[in-house]
Design a protein around this motif. Structure first.
Motif, PDB file in Angstrom:
ATOM      1  N   TYR A  83       0.716  -1.176   0.004  1.00  0.00           N
ATOM      2  CA  TYR A  83       0.089   0.052  -0.015  1.00  0.00           C
ATOM      3  C   TYR A  83       1.003   1.162   0.163  1.00  0.00           C
ATOM      4  O   TYR A  83       0.563   2.269  -0.613  1.00  0.00           O
ATOM      5  CB  TYR A  83      -0.746  -0.016   1.140  1.00  0.00           C
ATOM      6  CG  TYR A  83      -1.978  -1.010   1.020  1.00  0.00           C
ATOM      7  CD1 TYR A  83      -2.677  -1.363  -0.143  1.00  0.00           C
ATOM      8  CD2 TYR A  83      -2.656  -1.497   2.343  1.00  0.00           C
ATOM      9  CE1 TYR A  83      -3.671  -2.268  -0.336  1.00  0.00           C
ATOM     10  CE2 TYR A  83      -3.523  -2.639   2.066  1.00  0.00           C
ATOM     11  CZ  TYR A  83      -4.313  -2.759   0.982  1.00  0.00           C
ATOM     12  OH  TYR A  83      -5.385  -3.821   0.652  1.00  0.00           O
ATOM     13  N   THR A  84       1.973   1.211   0.330  1.00  0.00           N
ATOM     14  CA  THR A  84       3.014   2.346   0.759  1.00  0.00           C
ATOM     15  C   THR A  84       3.301   2.415  -0.693  1.00  0.00           C
ATOM     16  O   THR A  84       3.514   3.648  -1.334  1.00  0.00           O
ATOM     17  CB  THR A  84       4.221   2.123   1.553  1.00  0.00           C
ATOM     18  OG1 THR A  84       3.487   1.955   2.984  1.00  0.00           O
ATOM     19  CG2 THR A  84       4.977   3.397   1.507  1.00  0.00           C
ATOM     20  N   VAL A  85       3.900   1.621  -1.566  1.00  0.00           N
ATOM     21  CA  VAL A  85       4.223   1.674  -2.821  1.00  0.00           C
ATOM     22  C   VAL A  85       3.238   2.269  -3.677  1.00  0.00           C
ATOM     23  O   VAL A  85       3.642   2.913  -4.683  1.00  0.00           O
ATOM     24  CB  VAL A  85       4.747   0.113  -3.401  1.00  0.00           C
ATOM     25  CG1 VAL A  85       4.776   0.182  -4.756  1.00  0.00           C
ATOM     26  CG2 VAL A  85       5.912  -0.340  -2.729  1.00  0.00           C
ATOM     27  N   ILE A  86       1.989   1.958  -3.631  1.00  0.00           N
ATOM     28  CA  ILE A  86       0.912   2.196  -4.362  1.00  0.00           C
ATOM     29  C   ILE A  86       0.476   3.701  -4.182  1.00  0.00           C
ATOM     30  O   ILE A  86       0.157   4.578  -4.949  1.00  0.00           O
ATOM     31  CB  ILE A  86      -0.502   1.146  -4.181  1.00  0.00           C
ATOM     32  CG1 ILE A  86       0.010  -0.034  -4.837  1.00  0.00           C
ATOM     33  CG2 ILE A  86      -1.578   2.003  -5.119  1.00  0.00           C
ATOM     34  CD1 ILE A  86      -1.223  -1.107  -4.575  1.00  0.00           C
ATOM     35  N   LEU A  87       0.595   4.189  -2.872  1.00  0.00           N
ATOM     36  CA  LEU A  87       0.055   5.247  -2.255  1.00  0.00           C
ATOM     37  C   LEU A  87       0.368   6.763  -3.368  1.00  0.00           C
ATOM     38  O   LEU A  87      -0.319   7.393  -3.891  1.00  0.00           O
ATOM     39  CB  LEU A  87       0.254   5.638  -1.242  1.00  0.00           C
ATOM     40  CG  LEU A  87      -0.279   6.862  -0.324  1.00  0.00           C
ATOM     41  CD1 LEU A  87      -1.610   7.143  -0.480  1.00  0.00           C
ATOM     42  CD2 LEU A  87       0.269   7.057   0.950  1.00  0.00           C
ATOM     43  N   LEU A 106      -5.988   4.428   1.678  1.00  0.00           N
ATOM     44  CA  LEU A 106      -4.602   3.947   1.881  1.00  0.00           C
ATOM     45  C   LEU A 106      -4.064   4.359   3.192  1.00  0.00           C
ATOM     46  O   LEU A 106      -3.223   3.374   3.921  1.00  0.00           O
ATOM     47  CB  LEU A 106      -3.733   3.676   0.510  1.00  0.00           C
ATOM     48  CG  LEU A 106      -4.300   3.106  -0.611  1.00  0.00           C
ATOM     49  CD1 LEU A 106      -3.270   2.906  -1.635  1.00  0.00           C
ATOM     50  CD2 LEU A 106      -4.602   1.781  -0.115  1.00  0.00           C
ATOM     51  N   PRO A 107      -3.886   5.484   3.538  1.00  0.00           N
ATOM     52  CA  PRO A 107      -3.109   6.028   4.815  1.00  0.00           C
ATOM     53  C   PRO A 107      -3.496   5.310   5.900  1.00  0.00           C
ATOM     54  O   PRO A 107      -2.767   5.013   6.805  1.00  0.00           O
ATOM     55  CB  PRO A 107      -3.114   7.551   4.878  1.00  0.00           C
ATOM     56  CG  PRO A 107      -3.519   7.813   3.126  1.00  0.00           C
ATOM     57  CD  PRO A 107      -4.130   6.836   2.697  1.00  0.00           C
ATOM     58  N   LEU A 162      -3.514  -2.398  -7.399  1.00  0.00           N
ATOM     59  CA  LEU A 162      -2.475  -1.886  -8.167  1.00  0.00           C
ATOM     60  C   LEU A 162      -3.238  -1.130  -9.449  1.00  0.00           C
ATOM     61  O   LEU A 162      -2.769  -0.234  -9.966  1.00  0.00           O
ATOM     62  CB  LEU A 162      -1.680  -2.654  -8.810  1.00  0.00           C
ATOM     63  CG  LEU A 162      -0.433  -2.371  -9.624  1.00  0.00           C
ATOM     64  CD1 LEU A 162       0.457  -1.500  -8.854  1.00  0.00           C
ATOM     65  CD2 LEU A 162       0.324  -3.718 -10.176  1.00  0.00           C
ATOM     66  N   ASN A 163      -4.419  -1.429  -9.726  1.00  0.00           N
ATOM     67  CA  ASN A 163      -5.259  -0.785 -11.017  1.00  0.00           C
ATOM     68  C   ASN A 163      -5.400   0.547 -10.840  1.00  0.00           C
ATOM     69  O   ASN A 163      -5.529   1.483 -12.171  1.00  0.00           O
ATOM     70  CB  ASN A 163      -6.524  -1.619 -10.809  1.00  0.00           C
ATOM     71  CG  ASN A 163      -7.625  -0.695 -10.388  1.00  0.00           C
ATOM     72  OD1 ASN A 163      -7.609  -0.927  -8.951  1.00  0.00           O
ATOM     73  ND2 ASN A 163      -8.769  -0.221 -11.139  1.00  0.00           N
TER      74      ASN A 163
END
Length: 325
Positions: free
Chosen positions: A27-31, A73-74, A295-296
């Motif tokens: 989730y950190t990667v996507i944010l 996400l946060p 990821l979309n």
């Protein structure tokens, strides 16, 4: 998502630590890229919405759904890093609910984008100003349908969490409560559970994927046809095909793994699988399927850029601010 297994399986704590670590990382990667890309996409769409009819209304709603998912996400990252949820049970259920709303809204609008681009290639003369108003109605109906359909996810969770049950099911490092996948399930009849699963798979994935694949085949077939009803510009057809193909790729990469693992995950959580090894394997693989589904929200803006000529043109134009007026 699943974290709680039968008491006969003794690796619940290790599995929970593993899942929290995976979720926090992905989730950190996507944010950040998801947030910036979707804000940029919405900005560009508002600029050229009056200039094109190529499913821009649907792409705007798709970007809104993706942005809403990113904004949630946060709180998820906080929970998985700190192993606690201090924000109250109501907010937990809302975040849990919005996750599914945003995912299935993305699926719905990907289908709408594919159908509209295919229709514009096959029957371009049918689209006019009134048709664009119909697109707005389709978006409103879609949001209502998705919001109502996704109510089943929070309703299947207990509205009250028994602290004694929580203590026995999860690690003692969660003094302020659990959230998301670790919310206890309501006890429901097995037949009802299967009906919910089958309907969810059909309406949420199989039927939408079938429509996207059909649009891909029709759009690809139009490249070989030369009729007065179809757009004669091969370049335009190829751009439409790239868009529809991109929607198909997003479906297969992001949503197929999740909808394959979701029924297995449900069976593992329902303790219907006798093998602890199999349950552990399913629950260790499911976080990666959920990661691909999330990821979309970062892949969709990439799709806009590489498949939408207006999107690239606006990003490269030096006078974008003048066009906003």
């Amino acid at each position: 998502m699943v974290t709680i297994m039968n008491d006969s399986c003794q690796n619940t704590g290790d599995l929970r630590v593993y899942q929290h670590l995976v979720y926090a990382i992905v989730y950190t990667v996507i944010l950040v890229p998801g947030l910036l890309a979707n804000i940029l996409a919405l900005w560009v769409f508002t600029i050229y919405i009056r200039e094109t009819k190529k499913a821009v209304v649907f792409m705007m709603n798709l970007a809104v759904a993706d942005l809403m998912q990113v904004l949630s996400l946060p709180l998820r990252i906080y929970y998985y890093l700190n192993n606690s949820w201090p924000f109250g049970h109501a907010l937990c259920l809302i975040c849990f609910y919005l996750k599914y709303v945003n995912m299935y809204a993305s699926i719905y609008f990907l289908v709408c984008v594919s159908v509209r681009r295919c229709e514009l290639i096959m029957r371009p003369l049918r689209y006019n100003g009134s048709r664009q108003k119909v697109d707005v109605v389709i978006c409103i109906v879609g949001w209502l349908f998705v919001c109502l359909g996704c109510l089943v996810f929070p309703l299947l969770r207990n509205t009250e969490i028994d602290d004694t049950v929580v203590t026995s099911q999860v690690s003692a490092t969660t003094p302020e409560g659990v959230c998301f996948s670790e919310l206890p399930m309501q006890k429901i009849n097995g037949s009802i559970a299967w009906v919910i699963l089958i309907l969810g798979e059909l309406l949420g994935f199989i039927i939408p994927l079938t429509l996207v694949l059909a649009c891909t085949c029709l759009t690809a077939g139009s490249l070989r046809k030369r009729t007065s009803r179809a757009i004669p510009d091969l370049g335009e057809k190829r751009r439409a095909l790239r868009m529809v193909l991109s929607c198909t790729v997003v479906f297969l990469v992001c949503f197929a793994p999740y909808h394959i693992s979701m029924p297995l995950d449900f069976l593992a959580k329902a303790n219907t699988l006798s093998s602890c090894t199999l349950r552990d394997l399913i629950q260790r693989c499911h976080p990666f399927a959920l990661f691909l589904a999330s990821l979309n929200c970062s892949l969709d803006p990439i799709m806009y850029y590489f498949t939408t000529y207006e999107f690239r043109r606006r990003l490269s134009k030096p006078d974008i601010p003048d066009l906003i007026i």
